[in-house]
Enzyme design. Structure first.
Site, PDB file in Angstrom:
ATOM      1  CE  LYS A 240      -4.408  -1.156   1.997  1.00 10.93           C
ATOM      2  NZ  LYS A 240      -4.968  -1.565   3.382  1.00 10.93           N
ATOM      3  NE  ARG A 241       6.577   0.900   2.494  1.00 14.53           N
ATOM      4  CZ  ARG A 241       7.723   0.743   1.687  1.00 14.53           C
ATOM      5  NH1 ARG A 241       8.174   1.687   1.202  1.00 14.53           N
ATOM      6  NH2 ARG A 241       8.027  -0.241   1.117  1.00 14.53           N
TER       7      ARG A 241
END
Ligand code: GLU
Length: 470
Positions: A240-241
């Site tokens: 997700k980063r």
């Protein structure tokens, strides 16, 4: 034999790009071979599986157009079948009850680790274990062969050989009676007639164990293709980063499914140095052998480039279908202005995503309350009064609202007032769009329409007059 492949996600989250690529490769292989594709939901982990995730996976597959002939099957609906086969293996002496307590297994593991050995079950109950209470809980373990090795030819990684002494006796049924993942997968792939298993390389360690189970069941062993990981552009595992990882987030962000599919197919597969593949071409050219062994890095710039390519190249009706979603999402009423089919060719040049295209097209559908401050300051000055008034008059008189006729009005206004085209064009642009940037003026006005354009120019004339007086 008919080729049959499957995608078998565990519904513990949305469909992410890694899963979508695995699904795509599996689907493409089936399509390339004129075979069939199965969707199977591996929901045996009751704690972590959710209906929401199942819905999200199905929605993602549908949005991408990865259709299936069979399924979705659900593992939780097949427990009877798994248990029937576990009982059969027990009866045949190919599996056994293990009464070892958790304490014993934990202690064993600790000791092995302390000795620098690989943690593995030592087969304590393999040949019967008389020292247990009558009602003691037990698990069922699979009797893994103790000699020889498991060899398979992975389509991506080539020949892989694992010594059976590396593998221990796997638990196939827990003490609560539920069958375990590695067993269910084998039974499913067998029952469903899967000929090629395409999945992530994180499963490669399971494969030799699963092959032994196929053999114990007397089932044909499918072929395997283990696909490498996707990394973020910084080389770390994609997460997700790195921004969007859910397939549906790409829809929300304004990508076309064709662009994402093209992007994903190239992320770990190649055909010469070709970059652009329609879905039909992917199907025609795809092969498991051409999948790359090494991990691939995600590159958002390239995806954006592909997206714009498809916004410009796909049949406009197809793009319009997806753009309509963004109009709804941004609460722009598409019926209150030009057709999306007319808008797209003009605006796709100037936007990389459908979301951006919708956002920058609002003025075709809605009147704006204020002019962009900087643009108005620069272009709606007293000197603009005369050209705006004249061009308004000419535009209002047009009986043929065409790009050529509009262009002629602007040109003749500039000529009559002996002004450069920009001195007419820029105030006019700000007048009709509210801002200093838009596609060419003739197309912009054509799409905004005659009545609306004339009215907006009127408001701009008023604005200039008020400004001159203040
Ligand atoms: N359910 C597994 C997963 O989501 C896939 C298993 C398989 O493809 O064999 O990772």
């Amino acid at each position: 034999m008919t080729v049959k492949t499957r995608f078998a996600p565990s519904p513990t989250g949305f469909l992410h790009v890694g899963g979508a690529r695995t699904a795509l490769y599996s689907w493409l292989y089936a399509r390339n071979q004129g075979g069939q594709f199965v969707l199977r939901i591996e929901d045996t982990d009751l704690e972590r599986s959710t209906q929401e995730a199942i819905d999200a996976i199905i929605e993602g597959m549908e949005w991408l157009g990865l259709n299936w002939e069979e399924g979705p099957y659900y593992q939780t609906q097949r427990f009877d079948r798994y248990n029937q086969l576990i009982d059969q293996l027990l009866a045949e002496g190919k599996a056994y009850k293990c009464y070892c307590s958790k304490e014993r297994v934990d202690a064993l593991r600790e000791q092995q680790m302390a000795n620098g050995e690989k943690a593995r079950y030592d087969g304590h109950c393999r040949n019967g274990n008389p020292d247990h209470a009558e009602d003691a809980p037990f698990v069922i373990r699979f009797k893994n062969p103790t000699e020889g090795s498991v060899v398979f030819d992975d389509h991506v990684r080539g020949r892989i050989a694992i010594d059976n002494r590396e593998l221990d006796d796997l638990i196939i049924r827990r003490s609560d009676g539920s069958p375990t993942y590695n067993f269910c997968v084998v039974v499913d792939d067998w029952d469903m007639g899967i000929t090629q298993v395409v999945r992530g390389e994180d499963h490669i360690n399971n494969t030799p164990r699963q092959i032994n189970i196929y053999q114990a069941l007397g089932a044909p062993v499918p072929e395997f293709a283990h696909v490498s990981m996707i990394l973020g552009d910084d080389g770390a595992k994609l997460s997700k980063r790195h921004g969007a990882v859910s397939v549906m987030q790409y829809r929300d962000d304004g990508y076309l499914p064709e662009a994402l599919l093209n992007y994903l197919v190239r992320l770990g597969w190649s055909h010469g140095d070709q970059e652009i593949f329609s879905v039909a071409e992917m199907i025609e050219l795809f092969s498991l052998k051409a999948i790359n062994k090494s991990a691939s890095a995600f590159n958002t710039e390239k995806l954006l480039w592909l997206n714009q390519h498809y916004m410009k190249q796909l049949p406009v009706a197809e793009v319009a279908k997806h753009l309509a979603w963004h109009f709804d999402d941004q609460k722009i009423d598409a019926s209150n202005g030009p057709s999306l089919e007319a808008l797209i060719p003009v605006m796709a040049e100037r936007s990389q995503t459908l979301k951006e295209l919708a956002a920058s097209s609002r003025y075709y559908y809605e009147d704006f309350a204020d002019f962009d401050e900087a643009a108005a300051k620069k272009h709606l000055r007293p000197v603009a009064q005369a050209p705006l008034a004249l061009v308004q008059e000419k535009l209002a008189a047009l009986t043929d609202w065409s790009a050529e006729a509009i262009h002629e009005c602007i040109k003749s206004t500039a000529e009559e007032l002996e002004l450069g085209m920009g001195k007419v064009g820029m105030p006019l642009r700000v007048a009709v769009t509210g801002a200093g940037q838009s596609p060419s003026l003739d197309l912009t006005l054509l799409l905004i329409g005659q009545a609306r354009s004339v009215e907006r120019i009127g408001k701009a004339v008023e604005f200039v007059a008020n400004r001159a007086n203040s």
